[in-house]
Enzyme design. Structure first.
Site, PDB file in Angstrom:
ATOM      1  N   ASP A 190       2.745   4.375  -1.528  1.00  0.00           N
ATOM      2  CA  ASP A 190       2.793   5.152  -2.759  1.00  0.00           C
ATOM      3  C   ASP A 190       3.488   6.469  -2.460  1.00  0.00           C
ATOM      4  OD1 ASP A 190       0.817   7.134  -1.945  1.00  0.00           O
ATOM      5  OD2 ASP A 190      -0.689   5.577  -2.248  1.00  0.00           O
ATOM      6  N   GLU A 210     -11.027   8.321  -5.794  1.00  0.00           N
ATOM      7  CA  GLU A 210     -11.002   7.687  -4.471  1.00  0.00           C
ATOM      8  C   GLU A 210     -11.014   8.716  -3.355  1.00  0.00           C
ATOM      9  OE1 GLU A 210      -7.123   5.760  -5.169  1.00  0.00           O
ATOM     10  OE2 GLU A 210      -6.502   6.588  -3.257  1.00  0.00           O
ATOM     11  N   ASP A 216      -0.428   5.752 -11.255  1.00  0.00           N
ATOM     12  CA  ASP A 216      -1.175   6.396 -10.169  1.00  0.00           C
ATOM     13  C   ASP A 216      -0.217   7.247  -9.340  1.00  0.00           C
ATOM     14  OD1 ASP A 216      -2.693   7.091  -7.993  1.00  0.00           O
ATOM     15  OD2 ASP A 216      -3.258   5.050  -7.427  1.00  0.00           O
ATOM     16  N   ASN A 252      -1.252   9.439  -6.897  1.00  0.00           N
ATOM     17  CA  ASN A 252      -1.799   9.752  -5.566  1.00  0.00           C
ATOM     18  C   ASN A 252      -1.685  11.230  -5.195  1.00  0.00           C
ATOM     19  OD1 ASN A 252      -1.052   6.658  -5.415  1.00  0.00           O
ATOM     20  ND2 ASN A 252      -2.656   7.062  -3.908  1.00  0.00           N
ATOM     21  N   TYR A 312      -3.461  -0.162   6.993  1.00  0.00           N
ATOM     22  CA  TYR A 312      -4.835  -0.261   6.497  1.00  0.00           C
ATOM     23  C   TYR A 312      -5.797  -0.520   7.662  1.00  0.00           C
ATOM     24  CZ  TYR A 312      -3.494  -0.409   1.547  1.00  0.00           C
ATOM     25  OH  TYR A 312      -3.040  -0.100   0.289  1.00  0.00           O
ATOM     26  N   HIS A 349     -12.423   2.413  -7.312  1.00  0.00           N
ATOM     27  CA  HIS A 349     -11.252   2.254  -6.470  1.00  0.00           C
ATOM     28  C   HIS A 349     -11.504   1.128  -5.479  1.00  0.00           C
ATOM     29  CE1 HIS A 349      -9.223   3.384  -2.530  1.00  0.00           C
ATOM     30  NE2 HIS A 349      -8.213   3.146  -3.329  1.00  0.00           N
ATOM     31  N   LYS A 370       2.282   2.472  -9.022  1.00  0.00           N
ATOM     32  CA  LYS A 370       2.375   3.758  -8.340  1.00  0.00           C
ATOM     33  C   LYS A 370       3.566   4.523  -8.905  1.00  0.00           C
ATOM     34  CE  LYS A 370      -1.022   2.869  -5.519  1.00  0.00           C
ATOM     35  NZ  LYS A 370      -2.207   3.745  -5.360  1.00  0.00           N
ATOM     36  N   GLY A 423       0.798  -1.224   0.000  1.00  0.00           N
ATOM     37  CA  GLY A 423       0.000   0.000   0.000  1.00  0.00           C
ATOM     38  C   GLY A 423       0.826   1.266   0.000  1.00  0.00           C
ATOM     39  N   GLU A 458     -10.874  -2.209  -9.612  1.00  0.00           N
ATOM     40  CA  GLU A 458      -9.543  -2.425  -9.032  1.00  0.00           C
ATOM     41  C   GLU A 458      -9.563  -3.661  -8.130  1.00  0.00           C
ATOM     42  OE1 GLU A 458      -7.923   0.927  -6.890  1.00  0.00           O
ATOM     43  OE2 GLU A 458      -5.885   0.085  -7.059  1.00  0.00           O
ATOM     44  N   GLY A 483      -9.102  -2.033  -2.860  1.00  0.00           N
ATOM     45  CA  GLY A 483      -7.857  -2.284  -2.122  1.00  0.00           C
ATOM     46  C   GLY A 483      -8.106  -2.011  -0.656  1.00  0.00           C
ATOM     47  N   LYS A 524      -1.539  -1.968 -12.427  1.00  0.00           N
ATOM     48  CA  LYS A 524      -1.333  -0.549 -12.105  1.00  0.00           C
ATOM     49  C   LYS A 524      -0.061  -0.363 -11.300  1.00  0.00           C
ATOM     50  CE  LYS A 524      -4.040   1.930  -9.294  1.00  0.00           C
ATOM     51  NZ  LYS A 524      -5.394   2.338  -8.880  1.00  0.00           N
ATOM     52  N   ASP A 565     -15.524   5.403  -4.878  1.00  0.00           N
ATOM     53  CA  ASP A 565     -15.019   4.667  -3.716  1.00  0.00           C
ATOM     54  C   ASP A 565     -16.218   4.332  -2.836  1.00  0.00           C
ATOM     55  OD1 ASP A 565     -12.393   4.203  -1.866  1.00  0.00           O
ATOM     56  OD2 ASP A 565     -14.081   4.894  -0.664  1.00  0.00           O
ATOM     57  N   GLU A 597      -3.761   8.253 -12.870  1.00  0.00           N
ATOM     58  CA  GLU A 597      -4.743   8.370 -11.791  1.00  0.00           C
ATOM     59  C   GLU A 597      -4.247   9.382 -10.762  1.00  0.00           C
ATOM     60  OE1 GLU A 597      -5.915   4.554 -10.363  1.00  0.00           O
ATOM     61  OE2 GLU A 597      -6.281   5.262  -8.325  1.00  0.00           O
TER      62      GLU A 597
END
Lengths: 441, 441
Positions: B24, B299, B246, B248, B32, B349, B218, B22, B380, B351, B216, B322, B272
């Site tokens: 980025d 997202e 992506d 972010n 998470y 989105h 990052k 996770g 995703e 994950g 995808k 999202d 993205e």
């Protein structure tokens, strides 16, 4: 070495919904509240700030300030105050917390509270009111305090520096002028939606007698009602006093245009928050549809990135910064310089609890060191709850007088904090007893 | 009569930052987390939902769900579930709480959690997975569930009804097709910024072998690094598999254009979150500057009003809804129909934790009853933390298989909730002991 030893928060609420003070088409029953924060250092210095909310939910900003406060606790005070940009970034861009916004809502307001408390500490150390501290800082230091993230395509550090440099000639004269005469205000006291016609007319006349050149009315509940109140207000204040109208985001884009045009005969000066403040393109369309009535917004604009777009899109005539919505002094420096870049006057939002005390500093600073102009610029004034502050705003002839006490102005009296801490303060206990123990919130 | 008897919340976090899953350019070390909510009725029915966050701050969404939960406690369940639009408005437009957004950040995400828990309850009652419940509702009822506030200038109820009516022919066939074959996914598993080149290449090859047509990566940390990784990924997947990139929200508008064009030789499918998701006009300019590379975002888009503008301005090629950012199912119904109105594909989105389980329902519903198309549409997929769910997503040949269990899919295993409740769950206790008692958060 001095360290941050505590970040202490209090949930303070006032039962304003009992009187319908602050009632508008959307905020029908606010209990004006402050998520209040005090930062203390190991040298027993303190910095105070608050975030304004409408009652329920004040506990969430309080809780968020506790969470963000963990990032400050134990840190070197000199280091924090010596680089306020870094201090602000530490909070606003925390790699895990930023998901909660990013840079909007509860988490962003809480960051703003802490950033403002640090500026309060810094201004107290300097022995100056915030506006004067800022006005006397070198332009380079103001630029360093601004977070240019995501506004770089509208304002570069070089442009910001140039804008501030342009305002340097005459700065000391303007500071003297502010200290002598203050800064013009307008008043929203007469125009709450919950007030009777009689009270509206009386308060309008009072406002003119007190020296205000502008009053504001809440609109957006019912068109016939608004037409009647607008007529009464216009009759009461005469043709030369400006009347702002404020819909508090009540309308769809098309409704806003129709409604404002239906009030045009009473010569409104601006329409404030005609629709969602997230709606940049909507404001642009409304502005085209209601000219020459001006479009104003900002008290609910989440951050500098939305303000940037409102300016880029030509969507507003008036930028209404708020002292406790964005991430504190640093982000409002960005907002002020953005407004200057686009030539849009800043007329801050105030009222609530403590917002007058805080936000006045930004207009005083703007005149001294940024726009160097008072043209079409006024600070909102509402005559509520000032008695709870250590240094309440001082008004004369419709002007805010320059704040003199060191700090940002948010410090409340301990007696007020004690009485109105929610839900256990004696003020609330008494109300609850009076309501037969039913409670309220 | 059945009433809401409790709104129970839990702060659940997973130590994903230990593995840089996770990671980025902006979210460098997420743990998470789920602000988990269970609504219980007097008939012992339950509805489960969660709001995803990045770790620190999860407690704020938990606290906000408690505050909003007070508005639900004691209410008639049939009445709430019988008019989900009213249930949503009760929370989202609460006259005092709305100041905290309005409709953005912590408070809005918390509303979304509760709205989703109510939909979970409703779908369980109906014995259907959410997507099928929605797909089988009459078009009129979907339209009634949408809050058109502040999107009226882009989508009217009449237009929404027409869009849904247009999708009615063939609906049952598409439902059958979804139940047989599922819905296409792409995978972000290979591309986290913290992974080594070797791991990136291996996971890219695995993805193709597993049947994914898109992966995808990052980007946005360092351009040379990104060029190397993009070249490795392109070599690993071959010319026919799409590669999304992506950033972010890492970039300024101009940087985004330069950076994406510097990666163009590796044929990225979309960029993205090139910049702040608040920046509608910035996305419009980036889209013009990087075409034919598509621009995707969503997202972190706070609400339907920002999505509306992204569509109105022609700022995005792909809308990434999202499941736990906006105010739940109701607001995502608005988002789906808005996208259909503007002919923009929705690629949700997912994950984090639980986002795949929740958001799949919206794409399944979209195909059955809104856009009726899978063209350029993918959900995703990230292969993390599914083992904690009562009904984990099921994948086959790069497709999500249709959820079959009644509800919205957010229910977690009690054992997982117990182990990872923060900070006192045994999972966290053990980590803390392993770290020499230093703790982490």
């Amino acid at each position: 070495m001095s360290r941050i030893t505590s970040v202490h928060t209090r949930d303070v609420r006032f039962p304003t919904s009992l009187e319908l003070d602050g009632s508008d088409a959307v905020n029908v029953d606010p209990d004006y509240s402050a998520a209040y924060v005090t930062i203390t250092t190991s040298d027993d210095e303190t910095g105070h700030a608050l975030v304004f909310t409408g009652g329920r939910g004040n506990e969430l900003v309080v809780r968020a300030m506790q969470s963000y406060g963990e990032l400050l606790r134990g840190r070197d005070v000199d280091e924090l105050l010596g680089d306020m940009a870094a201090a602000s970034r530490l909070l606003v861009h925390d790699s895990q917390l930023r998901w909660l916004g990013p840079e909007k809502g509860v988490s962003h307001m809480a960051c703003g509270g802490l950033v403002n408390a640090l500026w309060d500490l810094r201004a107290r150390r300097a022995g100056k009111p915030l506006w004067l501290l800022l006005a006397e800082l070198p332009a380079e230091e103001i630029v360093r305090a601004i977070d240019f993230t995501h506004i770089g395509n509208a304002l570069t550090p070089e442009e910001a520096l140039e804008i501030l440099r342009r305002a340097e000639p005459g700065k000391q004269e303007r500071i003297n002028e502010l200290q002598q005469h203050g800064y013009p205000a307008y008043t929203t006291t007469p125009g709450w939606l919950g007030y009777s016609d009689e009270k509206l007319v009386r308060l309008c006349k009072d406002a003119v007698a007190e020296g205000f050149d502008m009053v504001k009315l809440k609109v957006g509940g019912d068109l016939d009602h608004d037409r009647r109140r607008m007529r009464l207000a216009r009759e009461a204040v005469g043709p030369d006093v400006k009347i702002g109208i404020d819909a508090n985001q009540r309308w769809e884009v098309d409704d806003a245009i129709t409604w404002v045009n239906a009030l045009a005969e009473f010569d409104p000066w601006w329409i404030e928050e005609p629709t969602s403040t997230d709606d940049v393109l909507g404001h642009r369309d409304i502005r085209r549809g209601v000219a020459p009535v001006k479009v104003a917004t900002g008290e609910a604009v989440a951050n500098r990135i939305v303000f940037k777009q409102l300016l880029q899109a030509g969507a507003i005539d008036v930028m209404q910064i708020d002292s406790t919505r964005v991430a504190g002094v640093n982000e409002n420096l960005a907002n002020l310089v953005l407004a200057a870049k686009f030539g849009v006057p800043v007329c801050p939002h105030a009222g609530g609890v403590g917002l007058c005390e805080l936000v006045q500093h930004f207009s005083f600073f703007d005149y001294a060191a940024v726009s160097a102009s008072m043209r079409d610029r006024v600070i909102e004034y509402v005559d509520h709850l000032h008695e709870h502050f250590a240094e309440p705003v001082r008004m004369r002839d419709g002007n805010y007088l320059a704040p003199r006490a060191p700090g940002i102005g948010a410090e409340m009296l301990e007696s007020s904090l004690d009485t109105w801490v929610y839900p256990d303060g004696p003020g609330w206990r008494e109300l609850e007893a009076g309501a037969g123990g039913e409670g309220r919130s």
